[in-house]
Structure formats: structure tokens, C-alpha cells
Design an enzyme around this catalytic site. Structure first.
Site, PDB file in Angstrom:
ATOM      1  N   TYR A   1       0.840  -1.197   0.000  1.00  0.00           N
ATOM      2  CA  TYR A   1       0.000   0.000   0.000  1.00  0.00           C
ATOM      3  C   TYR A   1       0.869   1.238   0.000  1.00  0.00           C
ATOM      4  CZ  TYR A   1      -4.407   2.455   1.030  1.00  0.00           C
ATOM      5  OH  TYR A   1      -5.530   3.240   0.968  1.00  0.00           O
TER       6      TYR A   1
ATOM      7  N   ASN B   1     -16.073   7.007   3.947  1.00  0.00           N
ATOM      8  CA  ASN B   1     -17.136   6.492   3.081  1.00  0.00           C
ATOM      9  C   ASN B   1     -18.075   7.561   2.520  1.00  0.00           C
ATOM     10  OD1 ASN B   1     -17.300   3.566   5.189  1.00  0.00           O
ATOM     11  ND2 ASN B   1     -16.054   3.933   3.386  1.00  0.00           N
TER      12      ASN B   1
ATOM     13  N   SER C   1     -22.234  -1.862   0.236  1.00  0.00           N
ATOM     14  CA  SER C   1     -21.163  -1.303   1.075  1.00  0.00           C
ATOM     15  C   SER C   1     -21.587   0.045   1.630  1.00  0.00           C
ATOM     16  CB  SER C   1     -19.900  -1.132   0.234  1.00  0.00           C
ATOM     17  OG  SER C   1     -20.110  -0.121  -0.727  1.00  0.00           O
ATOM     18  N   GLN C   2     -20.809   0.548   2.580  1.00  0.00           N
ATOM     19  CA  GLN C   2     -21.108   1.875   3.128  1.00  0.00           C
ATOM     20  C   GLN C   2     -21.106   2.923   2.008  1.00  0.00           C
ATOM     21  OE1 GLN C   2     -22.081   0.860   6.479  1.00  0.00           O
ATOM     22  NE2 GLN C   2     -21.249   2.861   6.968  1.00  0.00           N
ATOM     23  N   VAL C   3     -20.059   2.884   1.170  1.00  0.00           N
ATOM     24  CA  VAL C   3     -19.990   3.850   0.073  1.00  0.00           C
ATOM     25  C   VAL C   3     -21.223   3.707  -0.819  1.00  0.00           C
ATOM     26  CG1 VAL C   3     -18.737   4.524  -2.017  1.00  0.00           C
ATOM     27  CG2 VAL C   3     -17.471   4.002   0.075  1.00  0.00           C
TER      28      VAL C   3
ATOM     29  N   GLY D   1     -26.958 -14.441  -3.608  1.00  0.00           N
ATOM     30  CA  GLY D   1     -27.033 -15.500  -2.607  1.00  0.00           C
ATOM     31  C   GLY D   1     -26.875 -15.054  -1.172  1.00  0.00           C
ATOM     32  N   LYS D   2     -27.059 -13.779  -0.897  1.00  0.00           N
ATOM     33  CA  LYS D   2     -27.024 -13.325   0.506  1.00  0.00           C
ATOM     34  C   LYS D   2     -28.246 -13.871   1.222  1.00  0.00           C
ATOM     35  CE  LYS D   2     -23.812  -9.840   0.642  1.00  0.00           C
ATOM     36  NZ  LYS D   2     -22.858  -9.610   1.713  1.00  0.00           N
TER      37      LYS D   2
ATOM     38  N   TYR E   1     -12.414   2.517  -7.283  1.00  0.00           N
ATOM     39  CA  TYR E   1     -12.042   3.037  -5.962  1.00  0.00           C
ATOM     40  C   TYR E   1     -11.963   1.874  -4.989  1.00  0.00           C
ATOM     41  CZ  TYR E   1     -16.787   2.292  -4.295  1.00  0.00           C
ATOM     42  OH  TYR E   1     -17.962   1.699  -3.922  1.00  0.00           O
TER      43      TYR E   1
ATOM     44  N   TRP F   1      -9.015   7.982  -5.344  1.00  0.00           N
ATOM     45  CA  TRP F   1      -8.339   7.602  -4.109  1.00  0.00           C
ATOM     46  C   TRP F   1      -8.390   8.787  -3.163  1.00  0.00           C
ATOM     47  CZ3 TRP F   1      -2.468   6.713  -3.028  1.00  0.00           C
ATOM     48  CH2 TRP F   1      -2.321   5.987  -1.839  1.00  0.00           C
TER      49      TRP F   1
END
Lengths: 384, 373
Positions: free
Chosen positions: B59, B149, B179-181, B203-204, B282, B308
């Protein structure tokens, strides 16, 4: 003899007897493989009664580009309109986008052309696979004929140079100059397909502008000699193989080169896709740009994501037709630079295989043959 | 007043998770703070994948190394979080006890119970007040996760396409819809009358609840990745939704085949339409490649751009602050709903590091936040 004279007299009140030009054009009404769908259409051009702004031109040469073939197949996004303008039974389109023409006759209101001038189409989809055309003066851009060049004390433009100037040299020049500011003497660009026509124009134009280049080419048995030739004849600063392009161990070597000039690799040109596109993208400096061009039938473009994000690499397509569609001035400026380099013999054109068309032959057959030979290299049909 | 035994999750060097994470304690004496110093106490700091990525070598964003906390050279992890000011030095004019603050720089090191920062008037402040007694703003809960986020979602909607159609003909398609975003993005889009298609994983077990939650937040349509990859959705269903509108933006945090699938949904015609569609990536931490059809890049005129946040915060400071202010305003005004997260409350018996390790363990189950009190 007598009958003709009589006929002439009878019609003389309207006009002199018409000396029409019999023109031929390669047309298609349906999309498909060229050999199945192309036909020769003959029609007459009345060059005695030209509209004020019309010109009659004859073709000196027109090439077969991959995009021409894709257009005929119906898989190219830019399509010429099919019309019955030329007197075809069904709406038809004339093939070809690039070509060099000579002005035969001009209408009374035309001042920018005179007979004998050379010209190329202003826009794509003109339909250049034909012996003659009747069009408005707006549809053509003047390029210097051999006499013009001589008057300027320069070397004459060749038919191949004029007939193939609109796509490849312009693509190379505009990709290098239109998006990223590359500092002469310092900055670099990297390209795959370094031995393609555009690739060789790009390395040459880079050298003319003082921009360093790395050309990636496929490995081959005589690589050293091949690379030397691309450098000495086509201006590539460095030539590397696809294997080196994909190897992480080779990275430091490239860094050494850029360090020596105090510049950065700010631009990558991609026409190959796959691993090769990831390899050239990986060598970009932060905030670099990768342009993908000419890849209507190529592999997917691959981007290493972490690098893409951390280095803020942007990737976009480049299509010369789109850029120049609404910017004639940019096209004229770019053309004039390329022509100057040709006339001063600083820029070498990419050679074509010549196919000579004689008026008694079938024009469609001539182009179909050229299409078939395209795998051996770029084909140019030359008219007598 | 008191000497506090403060706790932090730190690394002494880069290495393998979770072994590389250590608990470090240091003393904060609120009576002995400097003239311009403030002491803050944690009101919540989340575990982001990018925080964890800073422990490795790949990273590109580094944690902040310091020797000021004793124990040698170390770096406190964590990039976002909220703190409440509990003590201020005599010369501090920008903050008061009771203020809720968030870090003003990336790699702040938020995984700690207490912070001591120098806030000299007139100089660049390391903290930003988001709520005070005089000027109530964000709650501590909202503030603890506002940095990453919601800001990312706001920027994805606003930084690339600038001429969104106000009449509801423009669309965004996004992966990571759950996701949060993703949950913030549909809200920001809806505020601008932009329609959205959110892709979630097939499939959740709680599929129907997820769909309902996303639609309640403002998602126009929610589809699974399996549906998104199918010809039926590509050629019939989604085109029937979009009609004469245009899918002008795709945002991707998944990569691989999803990246390519998203590109196939974008609307664009390089030849005839000057509007260039964007495919924005992202949130990637791993190092892998994405593929896109060269034909789509050229015929649709797709521009692939990365987003980013860390880079934007460093390079485009003013713009990043503008985003933060807009996002805060919209949350305070109630126009954007705070998206809930899972809270791990610190327990002295469990320990500071262990609380974070539990949050890290659950990271794939949604946003995890550790609170001190």
C-alpha cells in the site's frame, strides 16, 4: 458521324454535346465480407454544368485501412450513410475513407482550387474507393501538388504520403501533443505496437519534437538488428521486447533511462491490449495517461488496479476521427506540420503495397484483391 | 487533574496481520499539557481495509511513524475517528472542552483512546471541530465515520460527471451496492435526481432485507452480480429501465469480471455523443488487474479514472475540505441518512487491542467501529 452531328445541332440550343465523365465507385448496399458485398457502380459525372461551388476530382490513390473493412462488415461505429445519389437501385455507400485526389474542373464560384491541385477529403466517410467524384469545394482540403512543393523549394509529396496522411500520421502526432505536455529533451512516452504504422510515426514524430520514446515490440530472432533499425530509421530512443515490458526486473533499467534525462514517462500509447497494456501502464509516472487507439479487434485492455489508483493513472480511448470532427482548424494545422516534415524529408511514410488500377479493369475486383492482400501489409490502390 | 493511561493499537514495523499489531500504552497528564495543547478522548474509530493495508508493503499510503509516545519508533494505526476534547491548554482558542473533533490529516493514527495535539492559533490545525456546545453539528457517531465512506460517495457522484441531467434521465451503476460507500452513493445521487442501479452479491441470506434497505435509501434498482452478468439484464431488462436515458457513470470497488460487466452497461457513442462515460475505480487494496474491452473504450469513448481519497486529501486539500463540509451539512440537515455500523465497545477485561482484533475479524460483515466509552 452524320447522326451525331445532327444530334449535336439539335441539342445545341440547350447546350453543347455533353462530354460526361464515366466514373466508377466501389459500393455496398448490405454489410458483409467485402468479397460478398462489394460491387462496381458506374455512373456519369456531368462536368459541363457544375454548380457554383462544385469541383470534379479524380483519384490518384486510396488505401485499404482496417477500419474501411470493418465499415463494410458493419462492425465499425462510424458508418457512411447509404444513399441513391449515384443512381444505384438501392441505397448504397461508397467504401473508403482516405485518399488523394487531383482537381479536374471547378465551378464558377470556386476560388480555393484550380485544375491540377491536389486534395484530400475534409471528413471521413467520403467514399474514396472510386475513380472520380463530384463534390463541393468544402469537402476537400488542399495539399501541395509536386509543382507547389517545387515552388517552395521542397521535395514533392508522394501519392502514398498524400493518400495515407489523414489517419496514421495524424493519430500519432495528436496523441503526442494534444493531451499531455511532454517536455522536449526530458520527458518520455512508451508505446506498444512500436513496429505498427502509427508506432513508427509516433517514434519518428517524438524524435522530431525532442521527446524520448520506448517502443515495445514482439520478440523476434533478429531482435538486436531490428531494434537498431527502429531506432536509427524511426527515431525510437529505446526498443524493448514484450517480455521485457512484462518483466518487473526490467523496471529499474527503464528508471535509469528516465533519470538520465531528468524527465518522466507521462504518456503510454496502447494498441495491443492484454498484458502488454498493463506493462506499459506500469511504467507510467504518477498522474500519467494511457491512450488506447486503433483497436477495433484487439484484446481487452488490462490495467493493474493498485497502480491505477495509487499513481492516479487515467485511461482513455483515442480516435482521431472524433477529435477532428468538430475541429477543422486543428486538422489543418496538424496536416500542415506533417506535410512540412514530408516535404523536407524529415518524416518517412509507412510504405504501402501498390495495386495499379487500369480503367478497363473491374474496380471492385481490384479492391477485393487489395483487401485479401491486407495481411501482407497496407495496400494502396493507385490510379493512372 | 488526572494521569490517564492511554492505549493505542500500533505497529513497530511492517509485517503480517494480525501478529504485527501491538498494544501500546502511554500516559496523558491533562494537568501537564502545554499552552497550545488539547487532549481528546476517542468517541469511535472504525476499522477500514485501507487502515490494515498500511501494515503491509504494497500500500502506497504510509502510517505516521513517531517516537513521541515512548517505546521507540512506532506508528498508531487508523485514519478516521471522532474524539471529544476533554482538556485544553491556556492558549488554545480554537477548541473547548466538549467539542467533537475529527482528524485534519490522513494517517492520523486514530486507533487510540486519547490524543494530545498542538493547536496553536493561526497555525494549521491538526483537528477539525464538527460539533460544539455553541454550534451543535454532527453527532460523535456520525463524525467517527464521515471522513472516508460518505466523502468517497459524494466525490464519486460529483467529481467526474459535472453536467448531470436534472430531469432524471441520467443513471449510475455501481458494484458494492451494499457497502457503506454504496449506501451513501444512492442517497447523494437521489438528491440530484440521478437514478441508480446497485449491484449486490448473489445468494445473501438476507437478500430481501438488503434490497429493501437500499431502496429505502434511494436506490432505483438493486440487482445481483449474477443478474448483472446475464445477457437478459444487459440486453433487455436494464435497457428497458434506462430507456432513452444514459448510464453515464459506473463505480467499481470489486474489479475482475465485475469491472468489465460495468463497462458493458455504460452508455456512450464516441462518434456522435460528446458526453464521455466514466468508469471509476475506488477502494482497491489488493494488487490485481482489471480488464476492459478495447472496443468499448473506443466505441463508447469510456474514460477509466481512479478515485483515491488519500491522494485527494493530500493533493487537493481545498476540494477535500469542501466535500467534507457539504457532506456534513447534508447529514446535519437530515438529507443524507447516517448509515449504521457495528459497534465494539471497549472493555478493560478484553483489552484495547483485542477489541480492535474483534472488529477486524468482522470486517467482511460491514463497517466495524470501536468505541472507548
Amino acid at each position: 458521324m452524320l447522326a451525331r452531328q445532327t444530334a449535336r445541332r439539335t441539342s445545341s440550343q440547350l447546350h453543347q454535346v455533353r462530354n460526361m465523365i464515366t466514373a466508377q465507385a466501389v459500393v455496398y448496399t448490405q454489410h458483409g465480407e467485402p468479397k460478398d458485398v462489394l460491387t462496381t457502380h458506374k455512373y456519369e459525372i456531368d462536368d459541363d454544368n457544375l454548380d457554383k461551388n462544385s469541383i470534379v476530382i479524380r483519384t490518384l490513390g486510396s488505401p485499404v485501412n482496417p477500419s474501411d473493412i470493418n465499415q463494410i462488415q458493419g462492425v465499425y461505429p462510424s458508418k457512411p450513410e447509404k444513399t441513391t445519389e449515384l443512381g444505384t437501385a438501392e441505397p448504397a455507400a461508397v467504401c473508403g475513407n482516405e485518399g488523394l485526389f487531383e482537381v479536374v474542373k471547378v465551378g464558377a464560384g470556386v476560388s480555393k482550387f484550380k485544375a491540377g491541385d491536389w486534395c484530400i477529403p475534409t471528413k471521413v466517410n467520403f467514399g474514396t474507393w472510386r475513380t472520380h467524384a463530384l463534390c463541393s469545394d468544402e469537402q476537400m482540403i488542399k495539399v501541395p501538388n509536386p509543382a507547389d512543393c517545387k515552388a517552395r523549394g521542397r521535395e514533392p509529396l508522394t501519392v502514398n504520403q498524400g493518400a495515407t496522411i489523414s489517419v496514421n500520421p495524424l493519430t500519432a502526432y495528436l496523441m503526442l501533443t494534444h493531451y499531455v505536455k511532454l517536455e522536449p529533451g526530458k520527458d518520455w512516452f512508451i508505446q506498444n505496437g512500436g513496429n505498427s504504422a502509427v508506432g513508427r510515426y509516433a517514434s519518428q514524430i517524438g524524435a522530431l519534437l525532442g521527446i524520448n520514446s520506448i517502443s515495445v515490440v514482439r520478440d523476434r530472432p533478429n531482435f538486436e538488428e531490428f531494434a537498431r533499425k527502429l531506432s536509427t530509421e524511426n527515431g525510437a530512443t529505446h526498443v524493448i521486447t514484450e517480455e521485457q515490458n512484462n518483466s518487473r526486473e526490467f523496471g529499474p533499467e527503464v528508471k535509469k533511462w528516465t533519470k538520465a534525462t531528468g524527465g518522466e514517462i507521462k504518456l503510454a500509447l496502447n494498441c495491443v491490449g492484454g498484458k502488454s497494456s498493463a506493462g506499459v501502464a506500469r511504467k507510467l509516472a504518477p498522474n500519467g495517461l494511457m491512450l488506447t487507439y486503433g483497436g477495433m479487434s484487439m484484446q481487452p485492455v488490462t490495467l493493474p488496479t493498485s497502480l491505477h489508483i495509487f499513481k492516479n493513472i487515467t485511461s482513455a480511448g483515442f480516435w482521431v476521427t472524433q477529435l477532428l470532427k468538430s475541429d477543422l482548424d486543428l486538422k489543418l494545422r496538424t496536416l500542415s506540420q506533417i506535410i512540412e516534415w514530408y516535404e523536407t524529408r524529415q518524416l518517412k511514410d509507412s510504405p504501402s503495397h501498390e495495386n495499379h488500377f487500369s480503367p478497363d479493369a473491374d474496380l471492385a475486383a481490384c479492391y477485393i484483391h487489395a483487401v485479401d492482400s491486407s495481411k501482407q501489409g497496407k495496400q494502396l490502390v493507385v490510379y493512372q | 487533574m488526572v494521569k490517564i493511561e492511554a492505549k493505542a493499537v500500533v505497529i513497530f514495523e511492517k509485517g503480517k496481520l494480525p501478529e504485527v499489531l501491538k498494544e501500546h500504552t502511554f500516559t496523558v497528564d491533562t494537568d501537564a499539557i502545554g499552552e497550545y495543547q488539547v487532549v481528546g478522548e476517542s468517541r469511535g474509530s472504525p476499522v477500514n481495509v485501507s487502515d490494515l493495508a498500511q501494515t503491509g508493503h504494497a500500500y502506497k499510503s504510509q502510517p505516521t511513524w513517531t517516537t513521541e509516545l515512548g517505546g521507540g519508533r512506532l506508528a498508531v494505526l487508523g485514519n478516521e475517528g471522532a474524539f471529544e476534547i476533554i482538556a485544553v491548554g491556556k492558549g488554545v482558542t480554537d477548541f473547548e472542552v466538549g467539542d467533537i473533533v475529527i482528524p485534519n490529516r490522513p494517517s492520523f493514527g486514530t486507533w487510540r483512546s486519547h490524543i494530545v495535539e498542538t493547536c496553536e492559533p493561526g497555525k494549521h490545525l491538526p483537528l477539525r471541530c464538527v460539533s460544539s456546545h455553541k454550534n451543535p453539528g454532527l453527532t460523535a457517531e456520525q463524525a467517527s465515520t464521515i471522513r472516508v465512506n460518505p466523502s468517497t460517495a459524494y466525490d464519486l457522484v460529483n467529481d467526474y460527471i459535472k453536467d448531470w441531467d436534472p430531469n432524471g434521465n441520467d443513471w449510475i451503476i455501481q458494484s458494492g451496492g451494499n457497502s457503506q460507500v454504496g449506501k451513501y452513493l444512492v442517497q447523494f445521487a437521489k438528491l440530484r435526481n440521478i437514478k441508480t442501479i446497485s449491484i449486490i452479491r448473489h445468494g445473501k441470506p438476507d437478500h430481501d432485507e438488503i434490497v429493501k434497505e437500499l431502496k429505502d435509501l434511494g436506490a432505483t434498482h438493486v440487482i445481483t452480480d449474477v443478474e448483472a452478468a446475464s445477457d437478459k439484464f444487459k440486453n433487455e431488462i436494464v435497457p428497458s429501465w434506462v430507456g432513452s436515458g444514459a448510464i453515464r457513470l459506473a463505480t467499481d470497488c470489486v474489479g475482475g469480471d465485475t469491472f468489465r460487466t460495468l463497462s458493458e452497461y455504460l452508455t456512450g457513442d464516441y462518434m456522435t455523443d460528446p458526453r464521455r462515460p466514466y468508469l471509476v475505480t475506488y477502494g482497491f487494496v489488493g494488487s490485481f488487474d482489471v480488464n476492459i474491452s478495447g472496443i468499448d473504450i473506443l466505441s463508447k469513448g469510456i474514460i477509466i479514472a481512479p478515485y483515491w481519497l488519500t491522494s485527494k486529501t493530500r493533493l487537493k486539500r481545498e476540494e477535500a475540505i469542501h466535500t467534507l463540509e457539504e457532506v456534513s451539512r447534508l447529514i446535519i440537515e437530515g438529507k443524507i441518512k447516517h448509515v449504521p455500523f457495528v459497534t465494539h465497545k471497549y472493555d478493560a477485561k478484553v483489552g484495547w487491542l483485542n477489541t480492535y482484533l474483534m472488529a477486524i475479524r468482522d470486517i467482511s460483515k460491514g463497517k466495524q467501529v470501536v468505541t472507548y466509552k
